[in-house]
Scaffold this motif. Sequence first.
Motif, PDB file in Angstrom:
ATOM      1  N   SER A 477     -58.355  32.754   2.010  1.00  0.00           N
ATOM      2  CA  SER A 477     -57.689  31.686   1.499  1.00  0.00           C
ATOM      3  C   SER A 477     -58.607  30.471   1.320  1.00  0.00           C
ATOM      4  N   ARG A 478     -59.591  30.564   2.140  1.00  0.00           N
ATOM      5  CA  ARG A 478     -60.728  29.366   1.971  1.00  0.00           C
ATOM      6  C   ARG A 478     -62.112  29.680   2.024  1.00  0.00           C
ATOM      7  N   LYS A 479     -62.932  29.590   1.108  1.00  0.00           N
ATOM      8  CA  LYS A 479     -64.338  29.602   1.170  1.00  0.00           C
ATOM      9  C   LYS A 479     -64.873  28.921   2.452  1.00  0.00           C
ATOM     10  N   PRO A 480     -66.120  29.641   2.898  1.00  0.00           N
ATOM     11  CA  PRO A 480     -66.876  28.647   3.629  1.00  0.00           C
ATOM     12  C   PRO A 480     -67.400  27.440   3.190  1.00  0.00           C
ATOM     13  N   MET A 481     -67.396  26.214   4.062  1.00  0.00           N
ATOM     14  CA  MET A 481     -68.134  25.062   3.593  1.00  0.00           C
ATOM     15  C   MET A 481     -69.452  25.341   3.011  1.00  0.00           C
ATOM     16  N   ASN A 482     -69.685  24.425   2.176  1.00  0.00           N
ATOM     17  CA  ASN A 482     -71.102  24.679   1.536  1.00  0.00           C
ATOM     18  C   ASN A 482     -71.988  23.720   2.318  1.00  0.00           C
ATOM     19  N   VAL A 483     -72.622  24.455   3.474  1.00  0.00           N
ATOM     20  CA  VAL A 483     -73.427  23.764   4.310  1.00  0.00           C
ATOM     21  C   VAL A 483     -74.967  24.639   4.293  1.00  0.00           C
ATOM     22  N   ASP A 484     -75.797  23.966   4.936  1.00  0.00           N
ATOM     23  CA  ASP A 484     -77.161  24.975   5.125  1.00  0.00           C
ATOM     24  C   ASP A 484     -77.134  25.285   6.693  1.00  0.00           C
ATOM     25  N   MET A 485     -76.472  26.464   6.790  1.00  0.00           N
ATOM     26  CA  MET A 485     -76.319  26.972   7.996  1.00  0.00           C
ATOM     27  C   MET A 485     -77.783  27.333   8.846  1.00  0.00           C
ATOM     28  N   SER A 486     -78.590  27.637   8.113  1.00  0.00           N
ATOM     29  CA  SER A 486     -79.875  27.978   8.735  1.00  0.00           C
ATOM     30  C   SER A 486     -80.391  26.664   9.400  1.00  0.00           C
ATOM     31  N   ARG A 487     -80.234  25.549   8.902  1.00  0.00           N
ATOM     32  CA  ARG A 487     -80.727  24.123   9.365  1.00  0.00           C
ATOM     33  C   ARG A 487     -79.734  23.867  10.657  1.00  0.00           C
ATOM     34  N   ILE A 488     -78.270  24.101  10.556  1.00  0.00           N
ATOM     35  CA  ILE A 488     -77.711  24.004  11.571  1.00  0.00           C
ATOM     36  C   ILE A 488     -77.848  24.710  12.889  1.00  0.00           C
ATOM     37  N   ILE A 489     -78.196  26.173  12.605  1.00  0.00           N
ATOM     38  CA  ILE A 489     -78.694  26.836  13.918  1.00  0.00           C
ATOM     39  C   ILE A 489     -79.834  26.199  14.436  1.00  0.00           C
ATOM     40  N   ARG A 490     -80.778  26.009  13.564  1.00  0.00           N
ATOM     41  CA  ARG A 490     -82.089  25.507  14.040  1.00  0.00           C
ATOM     42  C   ARG A 490     -81.787  24.234  14.864  1.00  0.00           C
ATOM     43  N   HIS A 491     -80.936  23.220  14.395  1.00  0.00           N
ATOM     44  CA  HIS A 491     -80.689  21.938  15.009  1.00  0.00           C
ATOM     45  C   HIS A 491     -79.985  22.442  16.077  1.00  0.00           C
TER      46      HIS A 491
END
Length: 576
Positions: A477-491
């Motif tokens: 019903s809802r696609k993932p948000m358009n985010v830079d997940m690799s950057r979030i993980i590193r952060h």
Amino acid sequence: MPILNPDIARAFDEIADLLEIDNANPFRVRAYRNAARLIQGMSTDLHTMVEAGDDLKELPGIGEDLAGKIVEMVTTGHCSFLEKLEKQTPPALTELLKVPGLGPKRVKALWHELNVETVEHLARAAREGRIRGIPGFGEKSEARILETLQAHLAAIPRFPIAIAAPYVAALVRYLQGVPGVHRVVVAGSFRRGKDTVGDLDVLATATADSLVMTRFTTYGDVSAVLSQGPTRATVILRNKLQVDLRTVDTSAYGAALHYFTGSKTHNIAIRRLGQGIGLKVNEYGLFRGKERVAGETEESVYAAVGLPYIEPELRENRGEIEAARAGRLPKLVERVDLRGDLHSHSSATDGHHSLREMAAAAQAAGLEYLAITEHSRHLTIAHGLDPVRLRRQMEEIDALNGELQGITLLKGVEVDILEDGSLDLPDTLLSDLDLVVGAVHSQFDLPSDRQTARILRAMDSPCFTILAHPSGRLLSSRKPMNVDMSRIIRHARERGCFLEINAQPERLDLVDTHIRTAKEEGVLLAVNSDAHSTQGFAHLPFGIQQARRGWLEKQEVLNTRSLAELKPLLAATMVK
């Protein structure tokens, strides 16, 4: 064939949708939605409760009217009220409700403003630019609807694994009861623990005179038989799930189980290893010339090509064969390893049970600690807590911990990450909690740079422990948000905070590839139930399965630690 909990939950959700389209009382709509959510999360079968004569009105939020409808569905297989609503509503509107992003309010607006009643009407209206003129829509909404609609029409139906699981369990129990059947196992993507399944591959070993194929095609939940032969049959269940059953020889059981478990790319790699040492590998066994040298067990299949056994969740050809060769296969985390749960809700917000009831259920599920993390005030639909109400709950938790034995409640909150990345509650309050779970609940369609920056800023808050359901996706019903997940993980690694694997059936968020990235970056992940009722802890195995697909070992899961080991890790994320 008994009506299963997902059938009843789906009926109540459909009633809520149709009532909302019909401008029914919002409280009535909410009652059906809450009941659907409760039932979907229950580990106890409602048909068993009805047969035992249990009082369904003792379930939270289930009054006499809803209890009566449950009994009707269990005993007759139908819901007369739902059928009445369907007759009052244009039939095609229910199909529109299946299009991701089109809830009842939008369907109602499209119906009344543009007389859109079918998927084809909707596509035409979008292509002709007529949707953007409806209040609450716009040009971007119109383009997004057309894009989503095209993907919806092209998509092969898939089912969240947790939704498919009750149907799988019922079918396996049924087949195991057929005379002459020895073993029944579900292979394919279901066995590999993928978050969604498109169909089911079932294998059985049975005596030659067993009527397992006939019994399979006459199973009460079968709506259509696509094919039937002496060793294979294909059916469609009432919920549209396709199931293939194959009977296999005991001597080839392991080879068949390996072959039909997949994945295809993993199997190709194993076949090439076999070819390199003169072996032919297929679903019937491993052969050197005409001689079968392995295949009775999966272990024998791997041993024949020089490898140790590889767990099904790893079989995606993502380095598992190289790791097996080098003796570096992970010892995957198991459900029994979980010591606690760091994300749950009580009746103080949108949960169904009290603090004491949630504590008792967590303890019964084998947990030693449970974080109570109510929604914050910004999420008004969930009756989120303001500072006064949160302070009051913190005092209640302290008092209750003085009485509880064998289980400890942790004081937390699921605080909204606002559009600018700030948190919904002040640091002076958050710093007094044991942990702060941050979550995005709005503005899911921000551009990647803004969405990523929003989350990074939230993680930099002085009081931030875990990023909940990090991608924001809802399966189907809802696609993932358009985010830079690799950057979030590193952060998260740099900040020293953690990410969540949310075990809710409609979420299973993070995805396996991002879990693997977090593992490689050394970021600990918490497998949480996000329980909204005492039944919600039954979802934890699906979160663990997701963790296993991401190669996680026990020590890489935050809440496999004892409370004494956990507390310093939580405290380190909070700037007091």
